[in-house]
Design an enzyme around this catalytic site. Structure first.
Site, PDB file in Angstrom:
ATOM      1  N   GLY A 148      63.602  14.701 -38.406  1.00  0.00           N
ATOM      2  CA  GLY A 148      63.115  15.871 -39.108  1.00  0.00           C
ATOM      3  C   GLY A 148      62.316  15.461 -40.331  1.00  0.00           C
ATOM      4  CB  CYS A 149      59.625  17.178 -42.179  1.00  0.00           C
ATOM      5  SG  CYS A 149      60.309  18.854 -42.239  1.00  0.00           S
ATOM      6  CG  PHE A 150      63.439  19.001 -45.490  1.00  0.00           C
ATOM      7  CD1 PHE A 150      62.717  18.977 -46.670  1.00  0.00           C
ATOM      8  CD2 PHE A 150      63.523  20.201 -44.792  1.00  0.00           C
ATOM      9  CE1 PHE A 150      62.078  20.121 -47.146  1.00  0.00           C
ATOM     10  CE2 PHE A 150      62.897  21.349 -45.252  1.00  0.00           C
ATOM     11  CZ  PHE A 150      62.174  21.313 -46.433  1.00  0.00           C
TER      12      PHE A 150
END
Length: 341
Positions: A148-150
């Site tokens: 995921g990006c986070f």
């Protein structure tokens, strides 16, 4: 030349894959899929790709059964990938999945946070696609779960500290993200008047990326993660502030040396000993910039990371993983300079 396909090529991550792969010298994109846009030339959906010689004959297809490639990128919604990935696996293709469907070994965590019943993991080698921590597993994998990006920005921000066991297990992440992270479909939350000149915290204690961050950090050491994201009035980027608490008596210079040693050979992680990372430095690039390293009088160590959520946080990292899987130079198609300002 290796042939690759993109399933779900109309969204932001699919478009970013196409933008980056346009400059990749060792792969050709031979299939892009969309039921809605089937039959259309790629530049009719993504006008910014008009004139790209590599894509002059590339059109969308709505039939994924016709897809035949060395590797498939699945840029599909959470829950949709698990319906199609097993077929690609059975047909001998490598897959890099950009959804959350294969990021968890413990499927109960996926079901708890994504509110979707999981259909099970295929019986092949699966790797979590964060190259800085899992490069050897990625080399051998048939299926890579793109992070995921986070989690990408958060994990990279504190991994050296957790590995060296110099902080307490309690870690607090505060992230500001661009609106593109919410996807291409507009909502009330992402509507311009609601985003402009505003900062919107959301899912302040329940974001589904929290367990993803924690389970990866626990592979390195002790970690109890708290995470709160905020939607910022910007298009791209994630700026993460990591609040950690020292468990050992170390100074700033020692901490910087730990980071420089941990990431010394990593081409896409840049350590800033003096400057504080900024989003414009990484915009459009696959870099993760890390800096800050300030300690307050209460023993709180603050580390800042910056990534482009669509590149290192999604499509760029997927291409980095592809390069590793194929034995290419990791920088191929990715080594670019940030759009600053």
């Amino acid at each position: 030349m290796k042939e690759v396909a993109i399933i779900g090529a109309t969204g932001y991550t699919g478009a970013e894959l196409l933008r980056l792969l346009a400059n990749h010298e060792k792969v050709n994109v031979t299939y892009i899929t969309s039921r809605k846009e089937a039959g259309k030339h790629v530049f009719k959906v993504h006008p910014h790709l008009k004139g790209i010689e590599k894509y002059k004959n590339l059109c969308f297809t709505g039939d994924i059964d016709k897809v035949d490639a060395y590797l498939v990128f699945t840029a599909t919604p959470h829950g949709a990938s698990m319906d199609i990935v097993p077929d690609f696996i059975e047909r001998g293709m490598k897959v890099i999945d950009l959804s959350g469907d294969y990021r968890f070994e413990d499927l109960s965590l996926y079901e708890k946070y994504y509110k979707i019943k999981h259909k099970g993991l295929p019986d092949v080698k699966i790797a979590y696609g964060l190259p800085e921590l899992h490069r050897e597993e990625i080399k051998e994998a048939q299926l890579v779960a793109n992070p995921g990006c986070f989690p990408t920005g958060a994990i990279l921000a504190v991994a050296p500290l957790v590995k060296e066991n110099i902080i307490e297990e309690r870690i607090i992440f505060d992230s500001k993200t661009g609106v593109s992270g919410a996807g291409i479909k507009p909502t009330e939350t992402t509507h311009f008047p609601n985003v402009n000149e505003n900062i919107n915290p959301y899912k302040i204690t329940t974001h589904r990326h929290t367990p993803e961050i924690e389970k990866e950090l626990k592979k390195l050491g002790k970690a109890k993660v708290s995470f709160t994201p905020h939607l910022a009035p910007i298009t791209r980027g994630i700026l993460t502030t990591a609040h950690t608490f020292l468990a050992k008596d170390v100074d700033r210079e020692e901490i910087i040396k730990i980071y420089e040693k941990f990431y010394g050979s990593e081409v896409f992680v840049r350590i800033f000993s003096e400057e504080i990372p900024k989003l414009t430095w990484v915009r459009g690039t696959n870099f993760c910039d890390i800096g800050g390293f300030e300690i307050d009088e209460h023993g709180r160590l603050v580390v800042i990371s910056a990534i482009d959520n669509l590149v290192k946080g999604a499509s760029g990292q997927a291409i980095q993983n592809m390069n590793i899987m194929f034995g290419f130079d990791e920088k191929e198609g990715l080594f670019d300079v940030g759009l600053n300002p």
